[in-house]
Design an enzyme around this catalytic site. Structure first.
Site, PDB file in Angstrom:
ATOM      1  N   ARG A 107       3.366 -30.697 -12.606  1.00 25.57           N
ATOM      2  CA  ARG A 107       4.668 -30.097 -12.935  1.00 25.57           C
ATOM      3  C   ARG A 107       5.547 -31.212 -13.487  1.00 25.57           C
ATOM      4  O   ARG A 107       5.893 -32.143 -12.762  1.00 25.57           O
ATOM      5  CB  ARG A 107       5.294 -29.448 -11.697  1.00 25.57           C
TER       6      ARG A 107
ATOM      7  N   HIS B  94       5.429 -21.988 -18.447  1.00 27.87           N
ATOM      8  CA  HIS B  94       5.069 -21.774 -17.034  1.00 27.87           C
ATOM      9  C   HIS B  94       3.947 -20.724 -16.966  1.00 27.87           C
ATOM     10  O   HIS B  94       4.156 -19.601 -16.512  1.00 27.87           O
ATOM     11  CB  HIS B  94       6.301 -21.339 -16.242  1.00 27.87           C
TER      12      HIS B  94
ATOM     13  N   GLN C 257       2.915 -18.810 -13.576  1.00 30.29           N
ATOM     14  CA  GLN C 257       3.830 -17.740 -13.164  1.00 30.29           C
ATOM     15  C   GLN C 257       3.546 -16.463 -13.951  1.00 30.29           C
ATOM     16  O   GLN C 257       3.474 -15.374 -13.379  1.00 30.29           O
ATOM     17  CB  GLN C 257       5.281 -18.185 -13.391  1.00 30.29           C
TER      18      GLN C 257
ATOM     19  N   ASP D 250      15.476 -14.817 -15.005  1.00 29.76           N
ATOM     20  CA  ASP D 250      15.228 -16.160 -14.458  1.00 29.76           C
ATOM     21  C   ASP D 250      16.590 -16.844 -14.377  1.00 29.76           C
ATOM     22  O   ASP D 250      17.576 -16.352 -14.948  1.00 29.76           O
ATOM     23  CB  ASP D 250      14.261 -16.904 -15.408  1.00 29.76           C
TER      24      ASP D 250
ATOM     25  N   CYS E  75      10.925 -14.757 -11.448  1.00 32.38           N
ATOM     26  CA  CYS E  75       9.947 -15.757 -11.001  1.00 32.38           C
ATOM     27  C   CYS E  75      10.382 -16.445  -9.711  1.00 32.38           C
ATOM     28  O   CYS E  75       9.540 -16.980  -8.991  1.00 32.38           O
ATOM     29  CB  CYS E  75       9.720 -16.792 -12.104  1.00 32.38           C
TER      30      CYS E  75
ATOM     31  N   ARG F  21       1.062 -15.460  -7.083  1.00 31.75           N
ATOM     32  CA  ARG F  21       0.884 -16.855  -7.511  1.00 31.75           C
ATOM     33  C   ARG F  21      -0.366 -17.426  -6.842  1.00 31.75           C
ATOM     34  O   ARG F  21      -1.148 -18.139  -7.448  1.00 31.75           O
ATOM     35  CB  ARG F  21       2.109 -17.704  -7.142  1.00 31.75           C
TER      36      ARG F  21
HETATM   37  N1   CP Z   1       8.492 -19.622  -9.542  1.00 36.34           N
HETATM   38  C1   CP Z   1       8.230 -20.913  -9.251  1.00 36.34           C
HETATM   39  O1   CP Z   1       7.505 -21.612  -9.969  1.00 36.34           O
HETATM   40  O2   CP Z   1       8.806 -21.354  -8.101  1.00 36.34           O
HETATM   41  P1   CP Z   1       8.910 -22.862  -7.619  1.00 36.34           P
HETATM   42  O3   CP Z   1       9.768 -23.595  -8.608  1.00 36.34           O
HETATM   43  O4   CP Z   1       9.528 -22.795  -6.254  1.00 36.34           O
HETATM   44  O5   CP Z   1       7.532 -23.449  -7.581  1.00 36.34           O
HETATM   45  N1  NVA Z   2      13.070 -21.695 -15.798  1.00 34.92           N
HETATM   46  C1  NVA Z   2      12.994 -22.178 -14.436  1.00 34.92           C
HETATM   47  C2  NVA Z   2      11.768 -21.640 -13.762  1.00 34.92           C
HETATM   48  C3  NVA Z   2      11.640 -22.011 -12.315  1.00 34.92           C
HETATM   49  C4  NVA Z   2      10.393 -21.473 -11.694  1.00 34.92           C
HETATM   50  C5  NVA Z   2      13.004 -23.696 -14.430  1.00 34.92           C
HETATM   51  O1  NVA Z   2      12.322 -24.304 -15.254  1.00 34.92           O
HETATM   52  O2  NVA Z   2      13.711 -24.269 -13.598  1.00 34.92           O
END
Ligand code: CP
Ligand code: NVA
Length: 301
Positions: A101, A128, A131, A220, A260, A288
């Site tokens: 990540r 992502h 997700q 989101d 998400c 997930r």
């Molecule tokens: N939706 C999602 O990816 O959640 P987190 O950022 O908590 O991993």
């Molecule tokens: N768009 C958000 C998604 C979090 C799961 C971010 O990148 O913070």
């Protein structure tokens, strides 16, 4: 399935994504039956996270354990202490898979280039895919099919919407981004969807035009991780785009609400909508686990 990493949904064909979704369903059933299934026994998977996480971290760690493997979680800033290629070629000697990540999407691509072990994108500033794969599984459970649906993504043209745009090039549904002016998606995922989306792919600032007749309303956060300094400005600009009961009333009666998570109640969604019968947000969160286990079984078995 030839792909040796999981970085973008658009790296996979429709048939490959269907196979992953079938596998995710099968793994969900196995878990419900209490069946032990450990194809990753003896395997170690490194998790490199530059950003916070609840769902992604927990579901990968739990999923790896359930599949018989072992996860090593490390908070890190890729490229800071040593170069990404050096990091990749170290880790590659020790583990059978890498989950990353990061802020920079290029960092994940570079990891994949230098590591032979499969690399899974656990969110970048651009995409992502984990997700949206879990979201696809959730939609199949609630709607039976993605084909023919109208999906309205209300909010920022961000990494989540970009992965939705990728999905729209593999399944036949209409996808609309409903956002304030200036927050449309630009870049590779948008360009690719514009020419390759199977259904109608569009972006609008007009809320009614965007959400009317929708089968899925998705939202989101308005300021993604890394955009903290834009938060106050975005709050003002996005407020008219809050998913509330009057917006849901413009969608189809049997529309589902998706997010998400994490959710900011009172900002992108009201408490009433996220707690309503139409909300499937915790099904998404559960899936997930199953969807990512399918990706790992596919890549690392
Ligand atoms: N939706 C999602 O990816 O959640 P987190 O950022 O908590 O991993
Ligand atoms: N768009 C958000 C998604 C979090 C799961 C971010 O990148 O913070």
């Amino acid at each position: 399935m030839p792909s040796s990493d999981f970085i973008a949904l658009s790296d996979y064909t429709t048939e490959e994504l269907i196979a992953l979704l079938d596998l995710a369903k099968d793994l969900k059933q196995k878990r419900a039956n209490g069946e032990l299934y450990q194809p990753l026994l003896g395997k170690t998977i490194a998790m490199l996270f530059e950003k916070p996480s609840l769902r992604t971290r927990m579901t990968f760690e739990a999923g790896i354990f359930q599949l018989g493997g072992h996860a090593i979680f490390q908070t890190t800033k890729l490229g800071e202490r040593e170069t990404v290629p050096d990091m990749a070629r170290n880790i590659d000697r020790w583990v059978e898979g890498i989950v990353a990540r990061t802020h920079s999407h290029e960092a994940v691509l570079e990891l994949a280039e230098y590591a032979d072990a499969p690399v899974i994108n656990a969110l970048t500033d651009d995409l992502h895919p984990c997700q949206v794969l879990a979201d696809a599984q959730t939609i199949l459970e609630h709607k039976g099919s993605l084909d023919g649906l109208k999906v309205a993504f209300v909010g920022d043209g961000n990494n989540m919407f970009a992965s939705w745009a990728n999905l729209a090039t593999r399944f036949s549904f209409d996808l609309t981004l409903v956002c304030p002016e200036g927050y449309e998606l630009t870049g590779a995922a948008h360009d690719y969807a514009q020419t390759n989306a199977n259904g109608e792919y569009s972006m609008t600032n007009d809320i009614t035009a965007g959400v009317q007749g929708a089968d899925v309303i998705y939202t989101d956060v308005w300021a993604s991780m890394g955009m903290e300094e834009e938060y106050q400005q975005r709050l003002k600009e996005f407020m008219p785009y809050q998913v509330n009961e009057s917006m849901m009333a413009q969608a189809n009666d049997d529309a589902i609400f998706m997010h998400c998570l994490p959710a900011h109640r009172g900002e992108e969604v009201t408490h009433e909508v996220i707690e309503s019968k139409q909300s499937v947000v915790f099904d998404e969160a559960e899936n997930r686990l199953h969807a990512q286990k399918a990706v790992m079984v596919h890549l690392m078995k």
